[in-house]
Design a protein around this motif. Structure first.
Motif, PDB file in Angstrom:
ATOM      1  N   ARG A   1       0.660  -1.422  -0.041  1.00  0.00           N
ATOM      2  CA  ARG A   1      -0.116   0.155   0.005  1.00  0.00           C
ATOM      3  C   ARG A   1       0.681   0.881  -0.020  1.00  0.00           C
ATOM      4  O   ARG A   1       0.972   2.267  -0.944  1.00  0.00           O
ATOM      5  CB  ARG A   1      -0.784  -0.022   1.158  1.00  0.00           C
ATOM      6  N   ASP A   2       2.041   1.254   0.337  1.00  0.00           N
ATOM      7  CA  ASP A   2       2.922   2.743   1.312  1.00  0.00           C
ATOM      8  C   ASP A   2       3.262   2.851  -0.382  1.00  0.00           C
ATOM      9  O   ASP A   2       3.505   4.230  -0.058  1.00  0.00           O
ATOM     10  CB  ASP A   2       3.440   2.320   2.673  1.00  0.00           C
ATOM     11  N   GLU A   3       4.440   2.068  -0.986  1.00  0.00           N
ATOM     12  CA  GLU A   3       5.216   1.990  -1.452  1.00  0.00           C
ATOM     13  C   GLU A   3       3.973   1.880  -2.845  1.00  0.00           C
ATOM     14  O   GLU A   3       4.458   2.246  -4.118  1.00  0.00           O
ATOM     15  CB  GLU A   3       5.610   1.278  -2.273  1.00  0.00           C
ATOM     16  N   LYS A   4       2.655   1.906  -3.305  1.00  0.00           N
ATOM     17  CA  LYS A   4       1.822   2.152  -3.496  1.00  0.00           C
ATOM     18  C   LYS A   4       2.571   0.591  -5.465  1.00  0.00           C
ATOM     19  O   LYS A   4       1.812   0.860  -6.493  1.00  0.00           O
ATOM     20  CB  LYS A   4       1.435   3.454  -4.579  1.00  0.00           C
ATOM     21  N   TRP A   5       2.662   0.377  -4.829  1.00  0.00           N
ATOM     22  CA  TRP A   5       3.154  -1.292  -6.053  1.00  0.00           C
ATOM     23  C   TRP A   5       1.302  -1.759  -6.711  1.00  0.00           C
ATOM     24  O   TRP A   5       0.821  -2.084  -6.043  1.00  0.00           O
ATOM     25  CB  TRP A   5       3.538  -2.684  -5.310  1.00  0.00           C
ATOM     26  N   ASN A   6       2.050  -2.006  -7.718  1.00  0.00           N
ATOM     27  CA  ASN A   6       0.313  -2.695  -8.546  1.00  0.00           C
ATOM     28  C   ASN A   6       0.966  -3.623  -8.753  1.00  0.00           C
ATOM     29  O   ASN A   6       1.152  -3.838 -10.501  1.00  0.00           O
ATOM     30  CB  ASN A   6       0.604  -1.431 -10.177  1.00  0.00           C
TER      31      ASN A   6
END
Length: 157
Positions: free
Chosen positions: A118-123
């Motif tokens: 979530r924090d790194e906004k990994w997709n």
């Protein structure tokens, strides 16, 4: 397995050496930072990723913990653009019997992994693997909902 074929097998390097030398399987990569003394000609996952931009990782965070007793977060952090998907389950590590347990009762750092994504906004997708024994009076649907609720709780803060 019906035809005696397996796409992938995740085992220790000692076991892989036995399968490889016996002709039962071919070792294609070692899940480690350095090459194995048992299979020195087999590349690491890090080496395999360098071979082609099409190579990607499907990281089983529970098996990673059970095999190494450590988090998959450093691996995910090093190659976030090469992760195709991850699997989550709660396991104990190699010093604790490598058991599959109900989410929140094992050692796998599921909360930290989800928060990092979530924090790194990994997709990349994360799936829940239901591999622990379903408690009496429950069923797979109830247990997957329990895993989903645990994941939701992890992401609230």
């Amino acid at each position: 397995m019906q035809r005696g074929e397996i796409d992938a097998l995740y085992v220790t390097d000692a076991s892989a050496g036995t399968y490889d030398k016996g002709g039962q399987a071919r070792a294609i990569a070692i899940a480690a930072r350095e090459r194995s003394a048992v299979l020195p000609d087999v590349p690491t996952l890090y080496d395999a990723l360098k071979l082609s931009p099409a190579n990607s990782l499907n990281v089983d965070c529970g098996h990673f913990w059970a095999a190494n007793g450590s988090s998959a977060i450093p691996l995910l952090s090093r190659f976030p653009d090469r992760v195709a998907s991850i699997h989550l389950k709660d396991r104990t590590g190699p010093n604790s019997g490598q058991q599959n347990l109900m989410w929140g009762t094992g050692e796998t750092d599921i909360i930290a992994i989800l928060r990092k994504i979530r924090d790194e906004k990994w997709n990349f997708p994360a799936s829940a693997e239901l591999e622990y024994m379903i408690p009496q009076g429950s069923n797979a649907v109830i247990e997957v909902a329990r895993c989903r609720a645990y994941a939701g709780m992890a992401l609230v803060t």
